[in-house]
Design an enzyme around this catalytic site. Structure first.
Site, mmCIF file in Angstrom:
data_model
loop_
_atom_site.group_PDB
_atom_site.id
_atom_site.type_symbol
_atom_site.label_atom_id
_atom_site.label_comp_id
_atom_site.label_asym_id
_atom_site.label_seq_id
_atom_site.Cartn_x
_atom_site.Cartn_y
_atom_site.Cartn_z
ATOM 1 N N ILE A 46 0.982 -1.215 0.001
ATOM 2 C CA ILE A 46 -0.058 0.007 0.154
ATOM 3 C C ILE A 46 1.047 1.029 -0.078
ATOM 4 C CG2 ILE A 46 -1.943 1.142 1.228
ATOM 5 C CD1 ILE A 46 -2.445 -1.581 2.539
ATOM 6 N N CYS A 47 0.515 2.151 -0.923
ATOM 7 C CA CYS A 47 1.305 3.633 -0.961
ATOM 8 C C CYS A 47 2.758 3.161 -1.024
ATOM 9 C CB CYS A 47 0.960 4.408 0.316
ATOM 10 S SG CYS A 47 1.331 6.041 0.170
ATOM 11 N N SER A 48 3.678 3.690 -0.119
ATOM 12 C CA SER A 48 5.050 3.825 -0.392
ATOM 13 C C SER A 48 5.475 2.361 -0.127
ATOM 14 C CB SER A 48 5.837 4.624 0.560
ATOM 15 O OG SER A 48 5.313 4.490 1.988
#
Length: 304
Positions: A105-107
Site C-alpha cells: 500500500i502506498c510507499s
C-alpha cells in the site's frame, strides 16, 4: 485458516494498516477463516500519527495460500535508504517464491521494488510517488492514477484509503463478490471500487483554487450532477452574471460549468460500467437522456 501478515515499517500510516486489517477482521467475524498477524524488525513500532504499536519480531510459518501486506509509511518521497533489512526482504521474496501472495500500500511498493518483486511487473503507488517509483525501478511498469494493480501474485495499491479497495478485491477473489460486499456494508464503505478507477475524482482535482463563488457552484453541481442545470440558475446562486461565472469557473478549474458536470457524469458512469452496468443504463443513471453523449465522452482522449 488463511493468514495475513502485515509487515510494519517505522512511521507507518495508520490507515494504510487499519483499513485492510479491518477488512480481513470483518471477514473473520462473518465466519471466514482469516488470522491476522503483525511483524516488524523491532517490537515497538512508531506511527506517523503518533500512536505506538507492538508487533512480533519472529515471522510465523506461512503457507502458499497466505498473504503478506506491506503498508506505507510517511515520507514526502521514497526513502533514499532501505526501510527493511535484506533479511526481512528475503523473507518476503521467499514467501512469494513458495507461491504466496504479496501486496503493498502506498510507499510500501518501494519495499517490493527493493526486493525485486516489481521487476517485469505492472504496479502502482500513491500519485505523489509514481514518477519516482518508475525512475527507481525502471524494470517495473508503473501504472499511473489507478487504485490498485494485480500482476500475478503481486498486488500494489495507491495511497491510504485505497488499501481498503485492495483488501476487498482480495476477498472477492478468495470468497466471491458477495462476501466482499458483505464486508463493505459492515464497514459502511459506500462502494467497492475497481482497481482501474482514478485515484482522485473530478470533485477533488478541480478544487485547488481560491474562488468562493466557483466553489459554491461546484457544490451545487456535485450534489445535483444528474439534473439538468441551467447556467442562469448557477450564476444566480453564485450572485454573478452568466458571463462572469463562465469566465471565473474556467479560470479556476480549466473547465466550463457544463464540462465539469459532464466529467462528473462520465466518472460515475465509468464506475457503474465497471460494476457490470450497460452503457445505456449507466447513461440514464447519471442523467444523460440516452447513451450517445456518454459514448462520445468515453471516446475522447483523457486530456480532452
Amino acid at each position: 485458516m488463511t493468514r495475513v501478515v502485515f509487515l510494519l515499517a517505522p512511521r507507518l500510516h495508520l490507515l494504510d494498516l487499519a483499513g485492510p486489517a479491518q477488512v480481513f477482521s470483518a471477514a473473520a467475524d462473518l465466519g471466514h477463516t482469516w488470522e491476522i498477524g503483525y511483524v516488524a524488525e523491532q517490537e515497538d513500532v512508531t506511527t506517523a500519527q503518533g500512536i505506538g504499536l507492538k508487533a512480533a519480531t519472529r515471522w510465523p510459518e506461512l503457507a502458499a495460500g497466505d498473504l503478506v501486506v506491506v503498508p506505507g509509511w510517511r515520507s514526502p518521497s521514497l526513502p533514499t535508504g532501505p526501510v527493511f533489512t535484506r533479511e526481512t526482504l528475503e523473507r518476503v521474496v521467499a514467501h512469494h517464491t513458495a507461491g504466496g501472495t504479496v501486496a503493498s500500500i502506498c510507499s510500501g511498493a518501494d519495499a517490493l521494488g527493493r526486493a525485486g518483486l516489481l521487476d517485469g511487473r505492472r504496479c502502482t503507488t500513491h500519485h505523489d510517488l509514481q514518477d519516482e517509483l518508475a525512475r527507481r525501478y525502471p524494470r517495473a511498469s508503473v501504472v499511473p492514477d489507478v487504485l490498485f494493480v494485480q500482476d500475478g501474485s503481486v498486488l500494489t495499491s495507491a495511497g491510504i484509503a485505497s488499501g481498503i479497495d485492495l483488501a476487498l478485491h482480495l476477498l472477492a477473489v478468495r470468497h466471491g463478490p458477495y462476501v466482499a460486499a458483505q464486508v463493505a456494508r459492515t464497514m459502511v464503505v459506500h462502494t467497492r471500487r475497481n482497481g482501474d478507477e482514478q485515484q482522485d475524482s473530478a470533485m477533488l482535482r478541480h478544487r485547488a483554487h481560491l474562488s468562493d463563488a466557483v466553489h459554491r457552484v461546484q457544490d451545487v453541481i456535485d450534489a445535483r450532477f444528474t439534473d439538468p442545470l441551467l447556467l442562469t440558475g448557477l450564476a444566480a446562486g453564485a450572485g454573478v452574471s452568466e458571463r462572469t461565472l463562465t469566465r471565473r469557473f474556467t479560470e479556476a478549474t480549466g473547465l466550463t460549468p457544463l464540462r465539469y458536470q459532464q466529467q462528473l457524469r462520465l466518472e460515475h458512469a465509468e464506475h457503474l460500467i465497471g460494476q457490470g452496468a450497460t452503457v445505456e443504463s449507466a447513461a440514464r443513471a447519471v442523467g444523460f437522456q440516452d447513451a450517445r453523449m456518454l459514448r462520445r465522452l468515453r471516446a475522447r482522449p483523457a486530456a480532452d
